[in-house]
Design a protein around this motif. Sequence first.
Motif, mmCIF file in Angstrom:
data_model
loop_
_atom_site.group_PDB
_atom_site.id
_atom_site.type_symbol
_atom_site.label_atom_id
_atom_site.label_comp_id
_atom_site.label_asym_id
_atom_site.label_seq_id
_atom_site.Cartn_x
_atom_site.Cartn_y
_atom_site.Cartn_z
ATOM 1 N N PHE A 33 0.854 -1.193 0.000
ATOM 2 C CA PHE A 33 0.000 0.000 0.000
ATOM 3 C C PHE A 33 0.883 1.233 0.000
ATOM 4 O O PHE A 33 1.845 1.328 0.781
ATOM 5 N N PRO A 34 0.603 2.191 -0.846
ATOM 6 C CA PRO A 34 1.500 3.340 -0.986
ATOM 7 C C PRO A 34 1.460 4.316 0.189
ATOM 8 O O PRO A 34 2.495 4.801 0.621
ATOM 9 N N ALA A 35 0.239 4.577 0.715
ATOM 10 C CA ALA A 35 0.135 5.608 1.761
ATOM 11 C C ALA A 35 0.329 4.977 3.116
ATOM 12 O O ALA A 35 -0.465 5.178 4.039
ATOM 13 N N LEU A 38 0.804 7.237 6.416
ATOM 14 C CA LEU A 38 -0.456 7.839 6.871
ATOM 15 C C LEU A 38 -1.372 6.784 7.500
ATOM 16 O O LEU A 38 -1.975 6.996 8.562
ATOM 17 N N LEU A 39 -1.410 5.628 6.838
ATOM 18 C CA LEU A 39 -2.278 4.543 7.324
ATOM 19 C C LEU A 39 -1.843 4.079 8.706
ATOM 20 O O LEU A 39 -2.663 3.826 9.587
ATOM 21 N N ASP B 222 -7.848 3.728 -4.514
ATOM 22 C CA ASP B 222 -7.702 2.932 -3.283
ATOM 23 C C ASP B 222 -7.125 3.773 -2.163
ATOM 24 O O ASP B 222 -7.438 3.586 -0.988
ATOM 25 N N GLU B 223 -6.238 4.665 -2.521
ATOM 26 C CA GLU B 223 -5.622 5.516 -1.510
ATOM 27 C C GLU B 223 -6.621 6.504 -0.922
ATOM 28 O O GLU B 223 -6.467 6.959 0.207
ATOM 29 N N LEU B 226 -9.765 3.500 0.682
ATOM 30 C CA LEU B 226 -9.377 2.312 1.434
ATOM 31 C C LEU B 226 -10.433 1.201 1.323
ATOM 32 O O LEU B 226 -11.029 0.783 2.317
ATOM 33 N N VAL B 258 -6.483 11.535 4.778
ATOM 34 C CA VAL B 258 -6.097 11.756 3.378
ATOM 35 C C VAL B 258 -6.598 13.122 2.897
ATOM 36 O O VAL B 258 -5.879 13.877 2.229
#
Lengths: 692, 303
Positions: A33-35, A38-39, B222-223, B226, B258
């Motif tokens: 997952f790229p973020a 943040l996640l 997706d970012e 989620l 986000v």
Amino acid sequence: MTLAAPWMLLGLLAMIPLVLLHTRVPRIDRTPFPAMRLLMDVARAERQRTRLHDNILLLLRLAIIAGVCMAMSRPSISVWRPGGVRSGPAIGLVIVLDTSISMGVRETGQKSVFEQAKEMATKEIDRLRPTDMVTVITAGMPATPLLERLTVDKGELLSRLQRVSVGAGRIDDAAALERAVSLLGTADVDTREILYITDMVGRAGPDLSRIPQDMEVKILSLEEPPASVDNVAIKDVVVTVTGTDAVTTGDTFISAFIVNYGSTRVSGLDVVLHIEEEEVGRGKVTVPPRQTVEKRFHHRFSRRGYHVGQVRIGDDILKTDNVRHFGTEITAGINVLIISGDYRPGSHLSESFYLEKALSTSVAGQVPISSRVTDMETGGALSLDRYDGVFLLAPDRPPDALCHALEAYLAQGGGLLVAPGNKQTSFGCLEALLPREVLSDAIADGDLQIKSLERSHPVFDVFDEDMTGLENMTIERYLHVKPSTAPPVRPLITLTNGMPLLLEGTVSGGRVLLFMTSMDRDWSDAPIRPGYLPLVQRTAHYLADSLSVFQLHQVTAGEPVSITPEMQVEELVVVSPDGTRTRVPSQTASPDEETGLKYTRTQVPGVYRVWGKTKDASAMVELTTATFVVNPAVDETDISKKWDMASPTSLVQFRSYKPEKGWLPIWSYLLMSVLALLFVEGGLSCWRMRRA
Amino acid sequence: MVVHRDSEQQLLDAVAQLTIEVRHAVTGLQGGTHRSPVVGPSVEFSEHNRYHPGDDVRNIDWKALARTDRYYIKAHEKEASLSCLLLLDCSGSMAYTGTGADYSKLAYARVLLGAIAHILLRQGDSVGLLAFADDRKMYVPPRRNPGHLATLLAQMQSVDCKESTGTGFSDALSTAARVVGHNGFVVMASDMWTADSQVEMWLGGMAARAHNIALFHVLCPDELHLPFSGTVHFDGMEGEGGMSMRPLLIRDAYMRAVEAERHRWRSLAARFAFSYIDAVTDEVPASVLTRLVRHVKRQRKNR
């Protein structure tokens, strides 16, 4: 605590997979997952909250499993309850609670019988288990269930039971038991039971023959009944006028009949008379045991119209029957004129002698009658308008002036009774006023007697159904009239030979009665018969069109009353002694209806005033003639008089309510708790899902 | 270069029709289509100046002489060509394709930057390329010859993302500032996930020095949403490590975070007057380009 089925606790093993499911690391796929930075920040911030929710849900689910397993193992806990806890299969119980007047007995410093009975009912309800169903029916008139169905909600039932008070009416155990059977018949229980809590005072015990075999009846009486059964009650209050002219002055005798049900003499008992809530008389009486005495007050009413009052005696163990209400109407009496063709003043040989004596006799509850006797010449010169009715006796060849005067009197709606005399030869000008043509006077062939009375006629309202007092009356001579079946003429009394003795007809708009035999003893022995007085008095009232009752309608507490207003009303309101206003269903009430409007809330003794509104009126007016008085049922206040019955006596129990240890099943409480937990768990889960 | 077939025609139309006119005047030596701060030979009239001996008499405004009986010289604004450097983020996170898009963020960024290069070269501007990750991965200096587009596209196609590599924003931006010179044009396509306050300072500083800046914030659906269920173990694509979690339970909080991140860049762009364009990979690239051109025009008008 004991468990009836402990092996059900094995179900607790179901908690293990739930815990494992909660604590295990799930097999999951790895996802790039790229973020991620943040996640991770968000996940760390939310972790504490989600973990708390997870743990709460886990605890709830574990508690639900544990609760179900515990409930299925049927646990019981030991409790101490008055009388112990019931055992066996679930029961349906109807407690029939006697609320009749005799239950109000209270000895000084003690609880009343009714309070003790309520405590017994409460303890019986406390003895029940959570799955047992119960309701209470009050057996005082009218029998009323506190809940219309059997319930497991004992709290609601006990709350209603606390508000029940003892009544002033008779017991109606037949209706109460019938209702109990009906309620038990619809209940889904294994065992059905009726528990009748009563002091067993009354004329007869309950009829248990109609109770189904599958229902058990127990009669529960007080273990310690009152030590004394001495009770004094006011049985009745009667108002009578003091003489024929008393109606104009308002002089009356008010008699209170006081009965001593006890076995000891009651001396110096205070008796107080109240009229319109003001004390107007006071006295003392001595009442021997098992006897009734009359205490008479003389009272002069200052105005005509309706009056209400009450008589009180000193308090004893039963207070409800120490007060009796009454109501009376003071009216102008009836003036009748007796015109005699054989008038001999003061002589018992006069035609009018017996009639005058009978009319002047005062009768309790009836409007008094005053009479004047005169001869035919004088009668023809009098103004008949002043009289409410005219009796014309022995009118042999009456003068024309009298006939004209009577014709005019009838034309104005007056009432006339004509009876022949011993020397009757011809009715002359009077023939035109008679309802039927007179042929001759006949001598009876043997002793004639009365065969039948026209019962529907108001003249015979006061006559007893079986004993009229005229049965043995013998007629030796009577008038023979021309046979006819024309409708305007109606035979009111018929002789054994089929001939009429009293005829009624309408002539010139007025009511005319023709009595076929003499009013004295010349042609019959009527004047010495017991039915003579009511017959002539009611006839006088009928001629005067004054058949209304003198005393207000009396009702026993708890019994329904039929209200018949004197006019057509659109709305009717009954105001009870405690100020409660009850609107009678807004149907148009007609005075012609025989039944009237039914009013059932007569539990409180006292005067009930009736207000009505006619179609045209803007405001309600008091309907004084519809006012009625409710008094206690004194025939059930002899508390020394117990049931006279053989078989149910074996059912009577005297139960002790000493605390006993018992086992109270609690599985239903557990199931209810599980349901509550399920509700919370479902709500929490839904909230989480919606939030996600 | 990968382009979705449905959007191919729209992209070609957009590239053929759009022109880019930057906000700040440029100082190129070569003539072009952009405004220049210097006055010089051009068809674009600028102002009148008094004639001084030595001035070119060809510039005397004879009509003004006839009206005022004075000599005026017509001055013209010089039009210069633009020097542009395309910054392509090739960090590991740009390789993410996701579940709702057909191609990766890197491929999407290539399309956008390729289209920009085509438009600028068609206008006669010079365009260069800097692909960067942890360090500089590839550099093509700005050129304006017509064959340069093929070089740029080929170079862009050749770079790829390397897993677990971060993003060297500072190095890339300093290179860009140096290469494009004063008032140049810097176009960057990145997901900005590892951009810190240092990057904000660089962008602010460049904008303050009259650099024209455009930032494509390239994100995958997706970012943004989620859209995962159950328990998922997420691995970082730029070496952040991994973590297991139930996305359902944190989705709300994540989406709020986000949005806050995007708002941060939007606010920075508004403060320093550079172009910030949301580029979500499920959107047609042509509309993203159109939004950029409109935004630049609007900035130019408001100047």
